[in-house]
Design a protein around this motif. Structure first.
Motif, PDB file in Angstrom:
ATOM      1  N   ILE A   1      -6.059   2.247  -3.726  1.00 54.37           N
ATOM      2  CA  ILE A   1      -6.894   1.243  -3.068  1.00 54.37           C
ATOM      3  C   ILE A   1      -6.562  -0.147  -3.602  1.00 54.37           C
ATOM      4  O   ILE A   1      -6.453  -1.116  -2.846  1.00 54.37           O
ATOM      5  CB  ILE A   1      -8.386   1.567  -3.277  1.00 54.37           C
ATOM      6  N   MET A   2      -6.382  -0.232  -4.919  1.00 56.20           N
ATOM      7  CA  MET A   2      -6.131  -1.528  -5.557  1.00 56.20           C
ATOM      8  C   MET A   2      -4.668  -1.959  -5.474  1.00 56.20           C
ATOM      9  O   MET A   2      -4.326  -3.081  -5.835  1.00 56.20           O
ATOM     10  CB  MET A   2      -6.544  -1.471  -7.029  1.00 56.20           C
ATOM     11  N   GLY A   3      -3.787  -1.072  -5.020  1.00 59.43           N
ATOM     12  CA  GLY A   3      -2.365  -1.404  -4.929  1.00 59.43           C
ATOM     13  C   GLY A   3      -1.716  -1.561  -6.283  1.00 59.43           C
ATOM     14  O   GLY A   3      -0.856  -2.435  -6.477  1.00 59.43           O
ATOM     15  N   LEU A   4      -2.085  -0.697  -7.237  1.00 58.01           N
ATOM     16  CA  LEU A   4      -1.600  -0.837  -8.610  1.00 58.01           C
ATOM     17  C   LEU A   4      -0.559   0.213  -9.009  1.00 58.01           C
ATOM     18  O   LEU A   4      -0.190   0.287 -10.172  1.00 58.01           O
ATOM     19  CB  LEU A   4      -2.790  -0.774  -9.582  1.00 58.01           C
ATOM     20  N   HIS A   5      -0.098   1.018  -8.062  1.00 53.43           N
ATOM     21  CA  HIS A   5       0.951   1.984  -8.380  1.00 53.43           C
ATOM     22  C   HIS A   5       2.317   1.294  -8.463  1.00 53.43           C
ATOM     23  O   HIS A   5       2.545   0.252  -7.834  1.00 53.43           O
ATOM     24  CB  HIS A   5       1.009   3.087  -7.324  1.00 53.43           C
ATOM     25  N   ASN A   6       3.204   1.904  -9.224  1.00 51.09           N
ATOM     26  CA  ASN A   6       4.587   1.431  -9.309  1.00 51.09           C
ATOM     27  C   ASN A   6       5.286   1.728  -7.982  1.00 51.09           C
ATOM     28  O   ASN A   6       5.499   2.896  -7.629  1.00 51.09           O
ATOM     29  CB  ASN A   6       5.299   2.132 -10.469  1.00 51.09           C
ATOM     30  N   THR A   7       5.650   0.694  -7.257  1.00 47.06           N
ATOM     31  CA  THR A   7       6.227   0.892  -5.927  1.00 47.06           C
ATOM     32  C   THR A   7       7.613   1.528  -5.967  1.00 47.06           C
ATOM     33  O   THR A   7       8.085   2.048  -4.955  1.00 47.06           O
ATOM     34  CB  THR A   7       6.309  -0.453  -5.180  1.00 47.06           C
ATOM     35  N   ARG A   8       8.259   1.490  -7.138  1.00 42.69           N
ATOM     36  CA  ARG A   8       9.588   2.121  -7.234  1.00 42.69           C
ATOM     37  C   ARG A   8       9.503   3.630  -7.276  1.00 42.69           C
ATOM     38  O   ARG A   8      10.471   4.317  -6.929  1.00 42.69           O
ATOM     39  CB  ARG A   8      10.318   1.600  -8.473  1.00 42.69           C
ATOM     40  N   THR A   9       8.381   4.172  -7.709  1.00 43.61           N
ATOM     41  CA  THR A   9       8.259   5.627  -7.860  1.00 43.61           C
ATOM     42  C   THR A   9       7.106   6.203  -7.031  1.00 43.61           C
ATOM     43  O   THR A   9       6.786   7.380  -7.169  1.00 43.61           O
ATOM     44  CB  THR A   9       8.045   5.997  -9.335  1.00 43.61           C
ATOM     45  N   THR A  10       6.510   5.387  -6.169  1.00 37.96           N
ATOM     46  CA  THR A  10       5.348   5.823  -5.397  1.00 37.96           C
ATOM     47  C   THR A  10       5.495   5.400  -3.946  1.00 37.96           C
ATOM     48  O   THR A  10       5.955   4.296  -3.654  1.00 37.96           O
ATOM     49  CB  THR A  10       4.045   5.204  -5.966  1.00 37.96           C
ATOM     50  N   LYS A  11       5.114   6.301  -3.035  1.00 40.16           N
ATOM     51  CA  LYS A  11       5.072   5.979  -1.609  1.00 40.16           C
ATOM     52  C   LYS A  11       3.632   6.096  -1.115  1.00 40.16           C
ATOM     53  O   LYS A  11       2.954   7.083  -1.405  1.00 40.16           O
ATOM     54  CB  LYS A  11       5.955   6.939  -0.809  1.00 40.16           C
ATOM     55  N   LEU A  12       3.187   5.089  -0.375  1.00 33.72           N
ATOM     56  CA  LEU A  12       1.856   5.105   0.222  1.00 33.72           C
ATOM     57  C   LEU A  12       1.971   5.096   1.741  1.00 33.72           C
ATOM     58  O   LEU A  12       2.787   4.358   2.313  1.00 33.72           O
ATOM     59  CB  LEU A  12       1.039   3.889  -0.233  1.00 33.72           C
ATOM     60  N   ARG A  13       1.140   5.934   2.374  1.00 35.44           N
ATOM     61  CA  ARG A  13       1.056   5.979   3.834  1.00 35.44           C
ATOM     62  C   ARG A  13      -0.414   5.994   4.219  1.00 35.44           C
ATOM     63  O   ARG A  13      -1.272   6.400   3.445  1.00 35.44           O
ATOM     64  CB  ARG A  13       1.750   7.238   4.386  1.00 35.44           C
ATOM     65  N   GLY A  14      -0.703   5.558   5.442  1.00 34.59           N
ATOM     66  CA  GLY A  14      -2.082   5.547   5.906  1.00 34.59           C
ATOM     67  C   GLY A  14      -2.648   4.138   5.872  1.00 34.59           C
ATOM     68  O   GLY A  14      -1.906   3.144   5.868  1.00 34.59           O
ATOM     69  N   GLN A  15      -3.983   4.045   5.856  1.00 42.46           N
ATOM     70  CA  GLN A  15      -4.630   2.744   5.924  1.00 42.46           C
ATOM     71  C   GLN A  15      -5.760   2.624   4.907  1.00 42.46           C
ATOM     72  O   GLN A  15      -6.521   3.566   4.705  1.00 42.46           O
ATOM     73  CB  GLN A  15      -5.203   2.506   7.321  1.00 42.46           C
TER      74      GLN A  15
END
Length: 330
Positions: A55-69
């Motif tokens: 929700i906060m957008g605090l994951h490492n974008t190099r090792t994490t994929k987010l889908r949905g809304q």
């Protein structure tokens, strides 16, 4: 029910493990309303903290994929730019982290750390920011605010550090407060004080709170609604009184049955068989809780479990709840 503050639709958060991505938050949909406390419960490894960080957008974008809304104020925050996220993080969305000692910078006085979000989001002078910090420290129950303003995190007790983290989260009067296990490292007396403080602050500001915890006692005292999470999925959601008086999903019933206070006199404490499977070994079809209730035959589970509304506002995943009974396990 108040206005919707945050709307989560089909959120999937996947982590890279040995070059493959596995979902830790799997197709989660939730609404969080103004002036309500929505509790997310489940044992360690169910995906609760992964949901909060998504929700906060605090994951490492190099090792994490987010889908949905994750819809907030008409914007989808999933995979949003850092500039877009920075406009709402700390201002409209505040977060109380699980471990205040690691959440705070050991090299910066706590007063300056509370001021930091104000510099980005509020048009206040230096004197105005300091006054607001002192007011916040008093608001969260810290005495001698002027002295604490200049102290470093290691000079404070665990309870005071947690209050400082709450002050940081409240610095810009957020519309939604995410509290990730906010009392885990505190003794029982301080836990009660922190919970009372959060409830008082929430009533004052009319904000929504997403409370992540494994403590069912805290849930009973704090929450308006409860979502039960298992292996990345929401398996049951209901108002708190309904969930405690009429739990349906086998996982929810097992959690409540394993609390010592709920056991009959001299009865054996119920233990849930097995454990939450690692992401890379989690079966993505069928009821994910089925391996831990082997006495329920496979025909009584749905091959692709969906959420069923069994009563207004009370949803449960899979049909296996109709045939679950602790007696069968004895």
């Amino acid at each position: 029910m108040g206005n919707v503050v945050l709307e989560i639709e089909n959120l999937r958060t996947s982590f890279c493990i040995q070059d493959q991505y596995y979902a830790a938050v799997d197709d989660v949909s939730l609404n969080i309303y103004a002036n309500e406390v929505l509790a997310i419960v489940g044992e360690s490894g169910c995906g609760k903290s992964a949901l909060a960080l998504s929700i906060m957008g605090l994951h490492n974008t190099r090792t994490t994929k987010l889908r949905g809304q994750v819809n907030f104020k008409g914007q989808n925050l999933v995979n949003g730019s850092q500039s877009k996220l920075n406009k709402v993080r700390g201002k409209d969305l505040g977060m109380i982290f699980q471990d205040p000692l690691t959440a705070l910078n050991p090299l910066v006085p706590v007063g300056r750390q509370i001021e930091e979000p104000m510099k980005y989001h509020l048009t206040l002078s230096a004197a105005g920011r300091k006054k607001r910090v002192l007011d916040l420290l008093q608001r969260v129950g810290i005495q001698h605010a002027h002295r604490v303003y200049a102290q470093y995190p290691h000079e404070l007790s665990g309870g005071m550090r947690q209050r400082v983290v709450i002050a940081i989260a409240l610095a810009c009067d957020p519309m939604l407060l995410i509290a990730d296990e906010p009392t885990t490292a505190l003794d029982v007396t301080i836990q009660a004080q922190i919970m009372d403080l959060m409830k008082e602050l929430q009533n004052d500001s009319q904000s929504g709170i997403l409370l992540i915890t494994h403590d069912l006692g805290v849930v009973a005292e704090m929450a308006d609604r409860v979502a039960v999470m298992y292996a990345g999925e929401i398996v049951e959601i209901a108002e708190v009184t309904e969930l405690f008086s009429n739990p349906l999903h086998p996982y929810t019933r097992s959690l409540l049955h394993s609390v010592p206070a709920n056991m009959p006199d001299k009865g054996r404490l119920y233990v849930i068989e097995g454990m939450v499977p690692p992401l890379q070994h989690l079966k993505r079809t069928g009821c994910r809780f089925a391996p831990r209730i082997p006495w329920i035959v496979s025909d009584e589970h749905e091959p692709f479990p969906i959420m069923h509304e069994v009563k207004m506002g009370h949803f449960v995943r899979c049909t296996c709840y109709k045939n679950f009974d602790f007696v069968q396990h004895q």
